[in-house]
Design a protein around this motif. Structure first.
Motif, PDB file in Angstrom:
ATOM      1  N   TYR A 208     -23.283  35.676  18.649  1.00 32.05           N
ATOM      2  CA  TYR A 208     -24.412  34.945  18.102  1.00 32.05           C
ATOM      3  C   TYR A 208     -25.141  35.804  17.065  1.00 32.05           C
ATOM      4  N   ASN A 209     -25.711  35.147  16.050  1.00 29.72           N
ATOM      5  CA  ASN A 209     -26.543  35.842  15.065  1.00 29.72           C
ATOM      6  C   ASN A 209     -27.593  34.907  14.491  1.00 29.72           C
ATOM      7  N   ALA A 210     -28.824  35.393  14.385  1.00 30.88           N
ATOM      8  CA  ALA A 210     -29.830  34.669  13.610  1.00 30.88           C
ATOM      9  C   ALA A 210     -29.327  34.549  12.172  1.00 30.88           C
ATOM     10  N   ALA A 211     -29.597  33.408  11.539  1.00 31.17           N
ATOM     11  CA  ALA A 211     -29.023  33.180  10.211  1.00 31.17           C
ATOM     12  C   ALA A 211     -29.952  32.346   9.346  1.00 31.17           C
ATOM     13  N   ALA A 212     -30.003  32.731   8.083  1.00 28.76           N
ATOM     14  CA  ALA A 212     -30.708  31.943   7.066  1.00 28.76           C
ATOM     15  C   ALA A 212     -30.015  32.188   5.732  1.00 28.76           C
ATOM     16  N   VAL A 213     -29.715  31.127   5.030  1.00 30.57           N
ATOM     17  CA  VAL A 213     -29.043  31.206   3.730  1.00 30.57           C
ATOM     18  C   VAL A 213     -29.884  30.473   2.702  1.00 30.57           C
ATOM     19  N   HIS A 214     -30.010  31.076   1.527  1.00 38.21           N
ATOM     20  CA  HIS A 214     -30.781  30.454   0.443  1.00 38.21           C
ATOM     21  C   HIS A 214     -30.236  30.988  -0.878  1.00 38.21           C
ATOM     22  N   VAL A 298     -18.153  33.247  15.180  1.00 39.83           N
ATOM     23  CA  VAL A 298     -19.521  33.627  14.835  1.00 39.83           C
ATOM     24  C   VAL A 298     -20.387  32.378  14.954  1.00 39.83           C
ATOM     25  N   VAL A 299     -21.402  32.456  15.801  1.00 42.70           N
ATOM     26  CA  VAL A 299     -22.301  31.324  16.014  1.00 42.70           C
ATOM     27  C   VAL A 299     -23.623  31.628  15.321  1.00 42.70           C
ATOM     28  N   LEU A 300     -23.969  30.803  14.348  1.00 52.68           N
ATOM     29  CA  LEU A 300     -25.170  31.007  13.540  1.00 52.68           C
ATOM     30  C   LEU A 300     -26.361  30.276  14.166  1.00 52.68           C
ATOM     31  N   ILE A 301     -27.447  30.995  14.360  1.00 54.94           N
ATOM     32  CA  ILE A 301     -28.671  30.415  14.906  1.00 54.94           C
ATOM     33  C   ILE A 301     -29.572  30.070  13.724  1.00 54.94           C
ATOM     34  N   PRO A 302     -29.766  28.795  13.423  1.00 58.98           N
ATOM     35  CA  PRO A 302     -30.529  28.429  12.224  1.00 58.98           C
ATOM     36  C   PRO A 302     -32.001  28.795  12.372  1.00 58.98           C
ATOM     37  N   ILE A 303     -32.512  29.561  11.416  1.00 58.90           N
ATOM     38  CA  ILE A 303     -33.902  30.000  11.434  1.00 58.90           C
ATOM     39  C   ILE A 303     -34.636  29.351  10.269  1.00 58.90           C
ATOM     40  N   GLY A 304     -35.807  28.820  10.550  1.00 59.58           N
ATOM     41  CA  GLY A 304     -36.615  28.187   9.505  1.00 59.58           C
ATOM     42  C   GLY A 304     -37.468  27.096  10.101  1.00 59.58           C
ATOM     43  N   PRO A 305     -38.468  26.644   9.379  1.00 58.95           N
ATOM     44  CA  PRO A 305     -39.388  25.636   9.914  1.00 58.95           C
ATOM     45  C   PRO A 305     -38.739  24.279  10.154  1.00 58.95           C
ATOM     46  N   ASP A 306     -37.674  23.978   9.415  1.00 63.74           N
ATOM     47  CA  ASP A 306     -36.978  22.696   9.566  1.00 63.74           C
ATOM     48  C   ASP A 306     -35.528  22.978   9.934  1.00 63.74           C
ATOM     49  N   PRO A 307     -35.135  22.837  11.206  1.00 62.35           N
ATOM     50  CA  PRO A 307     -33.768  23.145  11.614  1.00 62.35           C
ATOM     51  C   PRO A 307     -32.708  22.341  10.875  1.00 62.35           C
ATOM     52  N   ARG A 308     -33.014  21.089  10.554  1.00 61.67           N
ATOM     53  CA  ARG A 308     -32.040  20.266   9.828  1.00 61.67           C
ATOM     54  C   ARG A 308     -31.787  20.846   8.435  1.00 61.67           C
ATOM     55  N   GLU A 309     -32.843  21.234   7.741  1.00 69.15           N
ATOM     56  CA  GLU A 309     -32.681  21.845   6.421  1.00 69.15           C
ATOM     57  C   GLU A 309     -31.953  23.187   6.552  1.00 69.15           C
ATOM     58  N   ALA A 310     -32.270  23.947   7.605  1.00 64.75           N
ATOM     59  CA  ALA A 310     -31.634  25.251   7.803  1.00 64.75           C
ATOM     60  C   ALA A 310     -30.135  25.105   8.007  1.00 64.75           C
ATOM     61  N   VAL A 311     -29.714  24.125   8.798  1.00 64.93           N
ATOM     62  CA  VAL A 311     -28.281  23.978   9.059  1.00 64.93           C
ATOM     63  C   VAL A 311     -27.549  23.458   7.823  1.00 64.93           C
ATOM     64  N   GLU A 312     -28.219  22.659   7.022  1.00 69.54           N
ATOM     65  CA  GLU A 312     -27.616  22.205   5.768  1.00 69.54           C
ATOM     66  C   GLU A 312     -27.322  23.410   4.870  1.00 69.54           C
ATOM     67  N   ARG A 313     -28.254  24.340   4.801  1.00 68.99           N
ATOM     68  CA  ARG A 313     -28.046  25.521   3.972  1.00 68.99           C
ATOM     69  C   ARG A 313     -26.969  26.433   4.552  1.00 68.99           C
ATOM     70  N   LEU A 314     -26.932  26.542   5.882  1.00 63.64           N
ATOM     71  CA  LEU A 314     -25.911  27.386   6.498  1.00 63.64           C
ATOM     72  C   LEU A 314     -24.500  26.862   6.236  1.00 63.64           C
ATOM     73  N   ALA A 315     -24.369  25.563   6.036  1.00 66.74           N
ATOM     74  CA  ALA A 315     -23.052  24.986   5.784  1.00 66.74           C
ATOM     75  C   ALA A 315     -22.425  25.509   4.515  1.00 66.74           C
ATOM     76  N   ALA A 316     -23.198  26.161   3.649  1.00 64.35           N
ATOM     77  CA  ALA A 316     -22.654  26.730   2.420  1.00 64.35           C
ATOM     78  C   ALA A 316     -21.651  27.844   2.704  1.00 64.35           C
ATOM     79  N   VAL A 317     -21.666  28.403   3.901  1.00 64.00           N
ATOM     80  CA  VAL A 317     -20.720  29.481   4.220  1.00 64.00           C
ATOM     81  C   VAL A 317     -19.354  28.954   4.640  1.00 64.00           C
ATOM     82  N   LEU A 318     -19.246  27.658   4.878  1.00 64.26           N
ATOM     83  CA  LEU A 318     -17.991  27.107   5.410  1.00 64.26           C
ATOM     84  C   LEU A 318     -16.933  26.981   4.318  1.00 64.26           C
TER      85      LEU A 318
END
Length: 318
Positions: A208-214, A298-318
């Motif tokens: 597991y890892n805390a994750a944020a992508v921007h 690797v399991v990404l833990i979405p960090i940010g005020p809006d989890p839906r927006e956070a997971v959308e951004r994390l999808a950029a790594v796929l």
């Protein structure tokens, strides 16, 4: 599956109920290989969440992390897991662990021998979901219990151990189908953990890892700090010990009056090593380092005020 390993995402434990299934469906649509659920004391049950999420999604593999051994009789835990595996074949992983000591003590379920109970429990659940009979042990007292043949899944789900310390990791290598490492899983920690696991057979490592992508790396780094507040506490010491800045890290936590101050003062270089963060390309590079170190998922833990927006951004790594 991704090129070098699986990329999963964590379903936040505190999502409002109306957002749980939409989040799961979106993770499935975005192409994440895995979706992991949390069972933490006072939040939501892992088995109930897993059943709902599996029914609401089409493809994504669903992991339960973690079922604490003191919370359920091993036979009834195996019944739940086997039911999920029969209803959703090939899509279920189950993580089992000691449970956080303070939580388990608060419900009167911290055992005299945590290692002894965990080993017997893992062996019992694994055997039962494979249709085998289980007799009494010192801590798991079953008397010739087995699942009815019609209730044994054709594809028994992997049973993984969620553990931290050297002796628990060695136990996982002996008994479990894989090991789950809580956040932060760095390449250094993964290598150190695998040295203790030493399974000598196929054994899956989930980290597991805390994750944020921007697209603005500084924005991602500022966001992900919120997911690092807890890692200065004593239970997280095994994660930090292999890092070159472990002593400085511990000293910083002692200086800080709160977890929030500690996260705010973490040097940027440390934040980059303790999370999957930055631009999409920087996050992909970090994933490659984790896969190279032996992490299979690797399991990404979405960090940010809006989890839906956070997971959308994390999808950029796929």
């Amino acid at each position: 599956m991704s090129r070098s390993g699986s990329v999963g995402v964590m379903l936040p434990r505190d999502l409002p109920p109306s957002r749980v299934l939409p989040f799961a469906r979106r993770a499935d649509e975005l192409g994440f290989d895995e979706l992991w659920l949390v069972e933490d004391l006072g939040f939501r049950g892992g088995v109930a969440q897993a059943a709902a999420v599996l029914a609401a999604t089409e493809r994504v593999r669903v992991g339960i992390g973690l079922l604490p051994v003191g919370a359920r009789n091993a036979a009834f835990a195996a019944m739940e897991v086997a039911t999920l595996a029969q209803l959703f074949p090939g899509r279920v992983d189950v993580g089992i662990g000691h449970g956080m000591p303070a939580w388990m003590r608060s419900v009167g379920e911290w055992p005299a021998s945590p290692l002894g109970l965990l080993e017997e429990y893992l062996r019992a659940v694994t055997a039962l979901v494979r249709g085998e009979s289980v007799g009494p042990g010192e801590y798991v007292r079953l008397d010739g219990v087995r699942l009815e043949p019609a209730c044994v899944p054709d594809e028994p789900p992997p049973v993984l151990a969620g553990v931290r310390g050297p002796r628990s990791l060695a136990l996982s290598g002996r008994v479990a189908d894989g090991t789950i490492l809580a956040e932060p899983t760095t390449p250094e920690y993964a290598r150190a953990a695998l040295a203790h696991v030493d399974a000598g057979r196929p054994h899956r490592l989930v980290g597991y890892n805390a994750a944020a992508v921007h697209r603005d790396a500084s924005e991602a780094l500022a966001t992900v700090r919120g997911g690092l507040e807890w890692i200065g506490e004593p239970d997280w010491a095994p994660h930090l010990a292999p890092l070159p800045f472990a002593a400085e890290f511990a000293a910083l936590r002692r200086e800080c009056g709160s977890r929030e101050e500690f996260a705010r003062r973490l040097p940027e270089e440390w934040v980059r090593q303790l999370a999957v963060t930055g631009t999409a390309e920087e996050a992909k590079a970090r994933l490659a380092e984790l896969f190279e170190a032996g992490v299979d998922s690797v399991v990404l833990i979405p960090i940010g005020p809006d989890p839906r927006e956070a997971v959308e951004r994390l999808a950029a790594v796929l």
